[in-house]
Write a protein that holds these residues in place. Structure first.
Motif, PDB file in Angstrom:
ATOM      1  N   ASN A 157       0.274   4.332  -2.556  1.00  0.00           N
ATOM      2  CA  ASN A 157       0.029   5.695  -2.072  1.00  0.00           C
ATOM      3  C   ASN A 157       1.060   6.681  -2.590  1.00  0.00           C
ATOM      4  O   ASN A 157       0.709   7.809  -2.967  1.00  0.00           O
ATOM      5  CB  ASN A 157      -0.008   5.712  -0.541  1.00  0.00           C
ATOM      6  CG  ASN A 157      -1.194   4.936   0.011  1.00  0.00           C
ATOM      7  OD1 ASN A 157      -2.211   4.776  -0.668  1.00  0.00           O
ATOM      8  ND2 ASN A 157      -1.070   4.427   1.232  1.00  0.00           N
ATOM      9  N   SER A 158       2.334   6.286  -2.629  1.00  0.00           N
ATOM     10  CA  SER A 158       3.374   7.206  -3.117  1.00  0.00           C
ATOM     11  C   SER A 158       3.210   7.470  -4.614  1.00  0.00           C
ATOM     12  O   SER A 158       3.400   8.596  -5.077  1.00  0.00           O
ATOM     13  CB  SER A 158       4.774   6.691  -2.786  1.00  0.00           C
ATOM     14  OG  SER A 158       5.092   5.554  -3.541  1.00  0.00           O
ATOM     15  N   ASP A 187       0.811  -1.223   0.000  1.00  0.00           N
ATOM     16  CA  ASP A 187       0.000   0.000   0.000  1.00  0.00           C
ATOM     17  C   ASP A 187       0.841   1.269   0.000  1.00  0.00           C
ATOM     18  O   ASP A 187       0.438   2.279  -0.579  1.00  0.00           O
ATOM     19  CB  ASP A 187      -0.950   0.011   1.202  1.00  0.00           C
ATOM     20  CG  ASP A 187      -2.141  -0.911   1.009  1.00  0.00           C
ATOM     21  OD1 ASP A 187      -2.440  -1.284  -0.149  1.00  0.00           O
ATOM     22  OD2 ASP A 187      -2.798  -1.247   2.014  1.00  0.00           O
ATOM     23  N   ASP A 188       2.003   1.238   0.642  1.00  0.00           N
ATOM     24  CA  ASP A 188       2.868   2.421   0.655  1.00  0.00           C
ATOM     25  C   ASP A 188       3.290   2.807  -0.757  1.00  0.00           C
ATOM     26  O   ASP A 188       3.316   3.990  -1.108  1.00  0.00           O
ATOM     27  CB  ASP A 188       4.104   2.187   1.534  1.00  0.00           C
ATOM     28  CG  ASP A 188       3.770   2.103   3.010  1.00  0.00           C
ATOM     29  OD1 ASP A 188       2.697   2.608   3.412  1.00  0.00           O
ATOM     30  OD2 ASP A 188       4.580   1.521   3.760  1.00  0.00           O
ATOM     31  N   LYS A 217      -5.856  -3.485  -4.961  1.00  0.00           N
ATOM     32  CA  LYS A 217      -5.790  -2.242  -5.720  1.00  0.00           C
ATOM     33  C   LYS A 217      -5.000  -2.526  -6.994  1.00  0.00           C
ATOM     34  O   LYS A 217      -3.943  -3.142  -6.953  1.00  0.00           O
ATOM     35  CB  LYS A 217      -5.079  -1.165  -4.898  1.00  0.00           C
ATOM     36  CG  LYS A 217      -5.803  -0.862  -3.612  1.00  0.00           C
ATOM     37  CD  LYS A 217      -4.991   0.022  -2.707  1.00  0.00           C
ATOM     38  CE  LYS A 217      -5.759   0.222  -1.401  1.00  0.00           C
ATOM     39  NZ  LYS A 217      -4.979   0.886  -0.407  1.00  0.00           N
ATOM     40  N   MET A 229       0.358   7.355  -6.236  1.00  0.00           N
ATOM     41  CA  MET A 229      -0.849   8.178  -6.349  1.00  0.00           C
ATOM     42  C   MET A 229      -0.518   9.635  -6.031  1.00  0.00           C
ATOM     43  O   MET A 229      -0.902  10.546  -6.776  1.00  0.00           O
ATOM     44  CB  MET A 229      -1.932   7.641  -5.398  1.00  0.00           C
ATOM     45  CG  MET A 229      -3.284   8.273  -5.575  1.00  0.00           C
ATOM     46  SD  MET A 229      -4.205   7.692  -6.993  1.00  0.00           S
ATOM     47  CE  MET A 229      -4.791   6.126  -6.401  1.00  0.00           C
ATOM     48  N   GLU A 230       0.213   9.863  -4.932  1.00  0.00           N
ATOM     49  CA  GLU A 230       0.578  11.222  -4.532  1.00  0.00           C
ATOM     50  C   GLU A 230       1.475  11.896  -5.559  1.00  0.00           C
ATOM     51  O   GLU A 230       1.391  13.106  -5.770  1.00  0.00           O
ATOM     52  CB  GLU A 230       1.268  11.199  -3.170  1.00  0.00           C
ATOM     53  CG  GLU A 230       0.312  10.896  -2.030  1.00  0.00           C
ATOM     54  CD  GLU A 230       1.026  10.669  -0.698  1.00  0.00           C
ATOM     55  OE1 GLU A 230       2.245  10.949  -0.593  1.00  0.00           O
ATOM     56  OE2 GLU A 230       0.352  10.187   0.241  1.00  0.00           O
TER      57      GLU A 230
END
Length: 185
Positions: free
Chosen positions: A17-18, A13-14, A35, A20-21
């Motif tokens: 998320n990175s 997930d990290d 995902k 995506m950001e």
């Protein structure tokens, strides 16, 4: 039956998320706890001409991709009774989980089927449909191969979306095994 680095690249997930950001993700969807995403570089790579995706992923892609690539949708549809029977033979089948996934997919595909004209008109996309109602996945794969060969354009990416529940020999795995994604055989 999926192998890291072949059908998918498995990350935590990290990493999601990175990415995506950083704004690198141009297609994204969630199915249950999983995902799925793809980055712009992969979409822009003309060696990739096929992407297995779900309706939510298509919506996300159309809203977030701003490159030169063109897209066509290939909808592989299977009758519910056949999907149900295939699901029972998948490893780890649990009826309650399968029914929940069907319920979630029904909402996605109902919207998708009602928006097909919007894709064609608003995004200038071609749309193709293939029936996967037999037990022979080779028929479906051969139909996809023919469709891609007959309509080949090196800037076109085919977005394959489908409700098939095909088990170990999934359409995705077969396409990869046959090398269809990386150029036309």
């Amino acid at each position: 039956y999926e192998v890291d680095g072949r059908e998918h690249w498995f990350v935590d997930d990290d990493k999601v998320n990175s990415e995506m950001e950083a704004g690198n993700i141009v297609a994204y969807t969630e199915i249950g706890p999983y995902k799925y995403y793809v980055d712009k570089q992969t979409i822009d790579d003309l060696l990739n001409n096929l992407y297995i995706i779900d309706p939510q992923g298509i919506y996300y892609l159309m809203d977030h991709y701003n490159g030169e690539r063109k897209f066509a949708i290939i909808y592989v549809n299977t009758k519910k009774s056949i999907r149900d029977e295939r699901a029972k033979h998948r490893p780890g089948y649990k009826e309650d989980i399968y029914k929940q996934r069907c319920s979630d997919e029904n909402a996605q595909f109902y919207k998708f089927e009602n928006c097909i004209d919007d894709y064609i008109n608003n995004y200038n996309m071609k749309f193709y449909m293939i029936s996967n109602n037999g037990n022979d996945i080779n028929f479906t794969i051969e139909s996809l191969e023919r469709m891609i060969k007959d309509n080949y354009d090196d800037n076109l990416m085919y977005l394959v979306v489908g409700r098939t529940c095909s088990g170990k020999y999934t359409i995705c795995n077969e396409l990869i095994k046959r090398g269809i994604n990386n150029g036309i055989q």
